[in-house]
Design an enzyme around this catalytic site. Structure first.
Site, short mmCIF file in Angstrom:
data_model
loop_
_atom_site.label_atom_id
_atom_site.label_comp_id
_atom_site.label_asym_id
_atom_site.label_seq_id
_atom_site.Cartn_x
_atom_site.Cartn_y
_atom_site.Cartn_z
N ASP A 324 0.87 -1.17 0.00
CA ASP A 324 0.00 0.00 0.00
C ASP A 324 0.91 1.23 0.00
O ASP A 324 2.05 1.15 0.47
CB ASP A 324 -0.87 -0.02 1.26
N ASP A 521 -1.58 -0.82 6.14
CA ASP A 521 -1.75 -0.29 7.49
C ASP A 521 -3.18 0.14 7.81
O ASP A 521 -3.51 0.34 8.97
CB ASP A 521 -0.83 0.91 7.69
N ASP A 525 -7.09 -1.46 3.68
CA ASP A 525 -6.17 -2.52 3.26
C ASP A 525 -6.59 -3.91 3.78
O ASP A 525 -6.08 -4.92 3.31
CB ASP A 525 -4.74 -2.24 3.76
#
Length: 624
Positions: A324, A521, A525
């Site tokens: 990410d 995080d 996600d």
């Protein structure tokens, strides 16, 4: 109350039993050698009783409750069989070495539990709560969210929270792995279990005791140590089947040879007992878990928490790592990278006006502007009539004039000049978001805002690529911003403008290259973390949902540990394969030697149990 002997016995039971067995064998040998034959057999019987009782009981429990044989029962039967044909000493040596290998395995498992014990010690039992001007000492379990805690210099912080008053440096190595103490001022976050430095702090507790980062770490490590990986589960199933085959083989060997090969009954039974010993899968069974637990312990010591041995094995097979962007490859904290003034205005004047307008805003970009002004020691102007314009920015009165800050649309449709357009495009190509500042009808400058890369991002991705791993970046940002960040860090592929469900589709699509690890995080996600072969969450910056969903947690938010975790997984798999191959080779050599080389029982015992000890020690290599 536990006595010193109780503590000694609980910690060193295996070693004490082994030492007693060894002493009794020496006494039995001495009695037989020097004419006290009436004592020889009783000493051997005591050796069998003391050294073999625990294993015999465990083996019988398995036989009665599960109707299955295991290696414990095989060893005891072999020892009793040896005694029944007069080979008391050989059977006693078998009991002794089997007891010694069990003690060593126990110490191996104890060694891998040291990490969880060390973490448990970090949790203070009591805290000082401030109730007005009164200090009250209470147990940590009684703390409630919102309590204000006093932490004196040199004390451990009892709960996660925000600094309310005071200034100090806090050693966070136990939680985040940061080697240097971090300075803490009002508004900064602190974690339970970390050590306060030279100043007193008043902390406002933001999470209950059971929800602190430390509590989550303890839970994750305990979960990891209790969960068995697929290879171990397979080995345990194999052990049960294999044990029955060994027993059947021993029975056939003890009956058939006198009729077919003309062996004596004594020789036949003796070889059957040796077969029971050397063919038992002790070393095979010990090939996996000590290595897996050592790998988990190594990871925990380096700020990587595996939720189970299965994920330590799985991460070694990863072919693709998907990162990410925001909060993972970047810090997730916007920073002012450039201030561009127009006309007669200076950078400090533009920054002063911008920070003054954003004084009361909670927007991340507003905080970045105010932080920049503080860094430059800029005195803010007086403001009035501040008004947020949703989705666009803020307007208000500064020194008697109307000022605005935000997107271009907030400047009431004023078009950019060619020079301004070039400057803005240049900033945007560098990955910046451009914020415009205006006084009345005049644009006085722009601010360039960027989410900065983590310091270790480039090197981490470079290392992964050297390992032959494909690296991609997933983000909800615009294609232009995502492409710029992707080029800066050196990923192989960039996927932008993604919703959470889009990230899931991309992870599944990447599966064509092999197993995929997802590093993230945030809440958005979590679906991708769940669908990936290995989900890796950022421990300090990660949301609760991400931490719960992930299989691996990076406690210091250090993405360079992703490569370390993969290397550790590969090394663990390699050590396990080496151990299994070695154990099988030893069994084959000993079984063949029993039939064609006429080995004696003590040699078979030493070869078999020695191989068990060696694979345990081999697994301990992963602690390094």
């Amino acid at each position: 109350m536990r006595t010193s002997w109780d503590i000694l016995w609980s910690r060193h039971k295996g070693l004490i039993v082994t030492a007693l067995s060894f002493g009794l064998i020496i006494l039995a040998w001495y009695s037989g050698r020097y004419g006290h034959t009436q004592l020889e057999i009783p000493f051997y019987v005591l050796t069998y009783a003391i050294g073999g009782y625990q294993k015999a009981w465990e083996g019988l429990q398995t036989l009665i409750k599960e109707n299955d044989f295991d290696v414990d029962l095989l060893m005891v039967v072999a020892a009793i069989g040896a005694a029944s044909i007069g080979f008391w000493r050989d059977g006693a040596i078998l009991i002794l070495i089997f007891s010694l290998s069990g003690a060593l395995e126990g110490y191996t498992l104890e060694r891998t539990n040291d990490e969880i014990k060390a973490i448990m010690k970090l949790r203070p039992e009591e805290a000082i709560v401030l109730q007005g001007n009164v200090e009250k000492r209470v147990r940590v379990e009684e703390l409630q969210q919102g309590d204000r805690l006093l932490v004196r210099p040199g004390e451990r912080i009892a709960a996660d929270g925000l600094v309310h008053e005071g200034y100090s440096s806090v050693n966070q190595a136990s939680i985040t792995g940061e080697s240097m103490p971090m300075d803490k001022i009002p508004g900064d976050e602190v974690f339970a279990g970390t050590m306060n430095g030279q100043g007193a702090l008043v902390i406002e507790m933001t999470k209950p005791a059971e929800a602190t980062l430390l509590a989550k770490i303890i839970h994750l490590v305990q979960e990891a140590q209790s969960e068995r990986p697929p290879s171990q589960l397979y080995m345990e199933r194999f052990e049960r089947i294999y044990a029955k085959i060994v027993v059947t083989g021993a029975v056939l060997i003890s009956i058939v040879p006198p009729f077919v090969l003309g062996w004596s009954w004594s020789e036949t039974i003796y070889k059957a007992m040796i077969f029971l010993v050397v063919a038992s899968p002790c070393a095979l069974v010990s090939s996996i878990m000590p290595a897996i637990l050592s790998g988990i312990s190594n990871g925990a010591r380096n700020g990587i928490l595996f939720k189970g041995g299965a994920y330590l094995e799985a991460i070694g097979d990863v072919s693709v790592v998907a990162f990410d962007k925001t909060g993972t490859l970047t810090e997730g904290i916007p920073r002012i990278t450039q201030v561009v003034p127009y006309g007669s205005y200076t950078e400090n004047e533009v920054l002063c006006i911008a920070a003054s307008l954003e004084t009361w805003s909670e927007h991340p970009i507003a905080k970045a502007i105010i932080r920049k002004a503080k860094e430059e020691n800029i005195q803010l102007c007086s403001t009035s009539k501040l008004e947020a314009v949703p989705g666009l920015g803020v307007r208000g009165i500064v020194d008697g004039q109307e000022h605005r800050i935000g997107k271009l649309d907030l400047t009431e449709g004023q078009k950019l000049s060619k020079e301004e357009m070039k400057a803005v495009q240049k900033l945007e190509k560098q990955g910046n978001t451009v914020i415009f500042v205006q006084v009345e009808k005049e644009r006085i400058g722009v601010l360039a805002v960027q989410d900065t890369l983590r310091p270790q991002a480039k090197e981490s991705i470079k290392r992964l690529k050297k390992m032959g791993i494909k690296v991609v970046m997933l983000t909800g940002d615009s294609a232009s911003t995502a492409q710029i960040i992707g080029e800066q860090v050196g990923v192989d592929q960039v996927y932008s403008e993604l919703l959470p469900e889009d990230k899931v589709d991309i992870i599944r699509k990447l599966g064509e290259y092999g197993k995929v690890a997802m590093v993230g995080d945030g809440v958005n996600d979590a679906p991708a973390l769940a669908v990936s072969a290995v989900g890796i969450a950022m421990g300090a910056a990660g949301t609760d949902v991400a931490l719960e969903t992930a299989n691996v947690v990076l406690m210091a938010d250090d993405i360079s540990k992703v490569a370390y975790a993969i290397t550790l997984g590969r090394r663990t798999t390699r050590v396990v394969k080496q151990n299994v191959a070695f154990a099988i080779a030893v069994i084959l050599v000993l079984v063949l030697s029993n039939f064609f080389g006429n080995i004696i029982l003590p040699v078979g015992v030493i070869g078999h149990e020695g191989s068990t000890i060696l694979v345990i020690i081999s697994g301990l290599r992963l602690l390094r």
